[in-house]
Every structure is written in structure tokens, then in C-alpha cells.
Motif scaffolding. Structure first.
Motif, short mmCIF file in Angstrom:
data_model
loop_
_atom_site.label_atom_id
_atom_site.label_comp_id
_atom_site.label_asym_id
_atom_site.label_seq_id
_atom_site.Cartn_x
_atom_site.Cartn_y
_atom_site.Cartn_z
N GLN A 146 0.89 -1.30 -0.10
CA GLN A 146 -0.14 0.02 -0.09
C GLN A 146 0.89 1.28 0.10
O GLN A 146 0.80 2.18 -0.86
N THR A 147 1.92 0.99 0.74
CA THR A 147 2.80 2.45 0.63
C THR A 147 3.39 2.64 -0.41
O THR A 147 3.63 3.79 -1.00
N ILE A 148 4.08 1.51 -1.21
CA ILE A 148 4.72 1.80 -2.42
C ILE A 148 3.61 2.29 -3.21
O ILE A 148 4.30 2.98 -4.13
N ALA A 149 2.37 1.73 -3.52
CA ALA A 149 1.62 2.17 -4.40
C ALA A 149 1.30 3.58 -4.13
O ALA A 149 1.06 4.51 -5.07
N ASP A 150 1.23 4.02 -2.77
CA ASP A 150 0.89 5.57 -2.73
C ASP A 150 2.04 6.47 -3.19
O ASP A 150 1.85 7.38 -3.79
N GLN A 151 3.21 6.05 -2.88
CA GLN A 151 4.40 6.53 -3.37
C GLN A 151 4.40 6.82 -4.78
O GLN A 151 5.01 7.89 -5.47
N ILE A 152 4.29 5.77 -5.75
CA ILE A 152 4.10 5.71 -7.07
C ILE A 152 3.14 6.70 -7.51
O ILE A 152 3.33 7.39 -8.48
N VAL A 153 1.99 6.50 -7.12
CA VAL A 153 0.84 7.45 -7.57
C VAL A 153 1.09 9.05 -7.37
O VAL A 153 1.07 9.91 -8.12
N ALA A 154 1.94 9.22 -6.27
CA ALA A 154 2.05 10.68 -5.92
C ALA A 154 3.27 11.15 -6.92
O ALA A 154 3.10 12.15 -7.30
N ARG A 155 4.22 10.19 -7.13
CA ARG A 155 5.09 10.57 -8.24
C ARG A 155 4.48 10.98 -9.58
O ARG A 155 5.18 11.36 -10.21
N LEU A 156 3.87 9.82 -9.80
CA LEU A 156 3.05 10.13 -11.16
C LEU A 156 2.33 11.41 -11.25
O LEU A 156 2.20 11.94 -12.47
N ALA A 157 1.61 11.59 -10.33
CA ALA A 157 0.93 13.02 -10.10
C ALA A 157 1.78 14.12 -10.27
O ALA A 157 1.31 15.05 -11.04
N SER A 158 2.74 14.16 -9.59
CA SER A 158 3.90 15.12 -9.68
C SER A 158 4.40 15.33 -11.27
O SER A 158 4.67 16.32 -11.48
N TYR A 159 4.66 14.13 -11.58
CA TYR A 159 5.00 14.02 -13.08
C TYR A 159 4.20 14.72 -13.97
O TYR A 159 4.34 15.70 -14.80
N ALA A 160 2.63 14.20 -13.91
CA ALA A 160 1.68 14.94 -15.03
C ALA A 160 1.73 16.44 -14.50
O ALA A 160 1.27 17.11 -15.42
N SER A 161 1.78 16.81 -13.41
CA SER A 161 1.61 18.28 -12.86
C SER A 161 2.69 19.01 -13.54
O SER A 161 2.57 19.88 -14.38
#
Length: 172
Positions: A146-161
Motif C-alpha cells: 500500500q505504501t509503495i502504491a501511494d508513493q508511485i501514484v504521488a510521483r506520477l501525479a507530480s510528473y503529470a503536474s
């Protein structure tokens, strides 16, 4: 009355510094649409299954477009190491470490857009009951996934932003 003047100035100061919400626009925003168009490739192993399900849970909550535009490829490294020892050399404590290296690929061109890693670890008490120890290791893997998934999604969101910001600057 002079005391309250700074309270009214705070929104003006914050807007001037360039802070803006990552998910601006809600489900119709660029970040949400980008995340909603990510397909997660199958990941090997039990930890891979857990991470992929957690990623799909988070990404499927975003709006979907006409189909996957991006592919997320994840490789996991799952390690358990004993580090607490008793006088009789029996392990009393373990550390489970889960690391993920992931790449975001453009489906149309196959170009790698992002290459990053995420990781977390958890401590596990080793008891005299083998069943309890295995259950604790499994629970730790579930939490780490769960923690890894949260980190990945946060970084993908940062990349998209960041991509959205650079596109806006290029248009100006």
C-alpha cells in the motif's frame, strides 16, 4: 482591526508564490486524466499482485479516457533480513524491505517518460510460533504494498503536474 489584516492577505501571498493543488480541476483535470489513462503491467510474485491491485485501485478512481495511454512497468525487490539475535543465535527481529523500480511508458511510441523508484520497510517480531511469524511477514508485505502504491501514484501525479506546467509555459 489591524490584527485581522494579515489573515486577509494570506490567500494573496500564497497565490503569488505559485502553489496550486496537484489535482486542480478534480476528475476532469489534467493530472486526474493522466492517472486515469495509466495501465499497470502485471508484476511478478505475491508482492507484485498486491502492489498491482493497490495501484489499480488508486488509478481506476481517476477518470478514464478512450483507453490506456500510458503503461506502468514495475519490478519489485522483496527482502527479509533477520537482525535481532538472542544469546542462542536465534533471530528475534526481522526487517522486510520492499523496493520498486518503475517506468512510465507512452503506449503509442514506447518512449520512456519516467524512470524512478520507491521503497519502504517494516519491522517484524519473530515469535516462537512459526505461524504467527509468517502472518506478521504477510501483514507487513500488505502494508508495504500500500505504501509503495501511494508513493508511485504521488510521483506520477507530480510528473503529470510538471508536464502540465511546462506545456502552459510553452504556450505562453
Amino acid at each position: 482591526m489591524k490584527r485581522f489584516l494579515p489573515l486577509f492577505a494570506i490567500p494573496l501571498v500564497l497565490s503569488a508564490c505559485g502553489l496550486r493543488p496537484v489535482y486542480g480541476g478534480g476528475g476532469h483535470g489534467v493530472v486526474a486524466q493522466t492517472l486515469g489513462n495509466v495501465e499497470v503491467a502485471p508484476i511478478e510474485g505475491k508482492g507484485g499482485w498486491l502492489v498491482r491491485n493497490a495501484l489499480n485501485d488508486r488509478l481506476s478512481a481517476m477518470s478514464k479516457g478512450s483507453g490506456p495511454r500510458y503503461r506502468l512497468v514495475v519490478k519489485l525487490d522483496d527482502q527479509i533480513a533477520g537482525f535481532g539475535l538472542r544469546a542462542d543465535a536465534a533471530v528475534t527481529r526481522e526487517r522486510r524491505t520492499l523496493r520498486a523500480r518503475y517506468q512510465l511508458l507512452d503506449e503509442a511510441t514506447g518512449v520512456q517518460l519516467l524512470d524512478d523508484s520507491a521503497g519502504s520497510d517494516a519491522g517484524i517480531d519473530v515469535t516462537s510460533s512459526e505461524y504467527a511469524t509468517i502472518a506478521a511477514e504477510d501483514t507487513a508485505l500488505e502494508r508495504l504494498s500500500q505504501t509503495i502504491a501511494d508513493q508511485i501514484v504521488a510521483r506520477l501525479a507530480s510528473y503529470a503536474s510538471r508536464q502540465q506546467s511546462s506545456a502552459k509555459q510553452a504556450d505562453q
